[in-house]
Design an enzyme around this catalytic site. Sequence first.
Site, short mmCIF file in Angstrom:
data_model
loop_
_atom_site.label_atom_id
_atom_site.label_comp_id
_atom_site.label_asym_id
_atom_site.label_seq_id
_atom_site.Cartn_x
_atom_site.Cartn_y
_atom_site.Cartn_z
N HIS A 193 6.18 38.35 -7.57
CA HIS A 193 5.79 37.44 -8.65
C HIS A 193 4.27 37.29 -8.74
CE1 HIS A 193 10.01 36.41 -7.99
NE2 HIS A 193 10.03 35.88 -9.20
N GLU A 197 17.20 41.14 -9.26
CA GLU A 197 16.45 40.59 -8.12
C GLU A 197 17.34 40.39 -6.91
OE1 GLU A 197 14.46 37.09 -9.49
OE2 GLU A 197 13.00 38.20 -10.69
#
Length: 293
Positions: free
Chosen positions: A177, A143
């Site tokens: 997300h 990430e």
Amino acid sequence: MEEGSISKPVAVIACTGMAVFYVAILYSPTLVLRLPPPTSLNNFMIRRFICALVSSIASIILCSHLLSWCAMVFPLSLTSLLYAGSFVSKCLFLMSARKEDELCEACSFECFKITFQRFLDWIHSTASNVLAWRNYVVAPLTEELVFRACMIPLLLCGGFKTYSVVFLSPIFFSLAHLNHFSELYCQQNYPFSKAAQTVGLQLGYTVIFGWYASFLFIRTGHLLASIVAHIFCNMMGLPILLSSRGKGVTITASVAGLAGFLWLLFPATKPELYNNRTDNCRCWHDYCSWSSS
């Protein structure tokens, strides 16, 4: 980087250790993990590839730590201030558990052995937990590589102002997300409102953390700064503000930690602490010139 920022013995020892580890890990599946010998050449080579990859990642982490130790120590110390209440709450819990443990009262050495064994059990269970590897290794590394190391330079070079990038880039981070809503609502049959509330809280937290991680990356010029902060936050979870034990002490610690964090936010991330260059550029790609951004 300045010449002589690490000593010659440290450099030689580190290189020797990396060389030994590179070879030794190739034999770890059979000698350490007790895995059966590979049944084919393909399986043998795949196992070797994985071992070499692990060795390479470990060498990169060690090298980054030695060459950019401040990029790990300072951001980690700064981030830990936000968890002052969590640390106090944990200490109070451990003190309470120790008082309730009769063995601790009878023999302090026995108490140390029990505590140490629990710590080893925790390490073993964590190391063998796939979710732990995802949360503490894979997710932080991948990430931060995508959402900080790749996206932030693109946005900055695309003409966006520095402050705009700090607040803009986490939007992409939070979008990644949104799939959690589908998992909760469609696969786990959560009610729509509960799924939306759960994901909303998660998105809010990721946006706030994204602001901080982007700030660290731009100010320090080191991806390691945002990676260690990401790993630490994943391990600690949300900061504890209230606790059933010592509410006053926990609240005081939380407030003091937050005040210390805000006070040290800019001094602890001064570009000059992380980059020693002589071309009149104080930091990575000259994006530390906040006054002109």
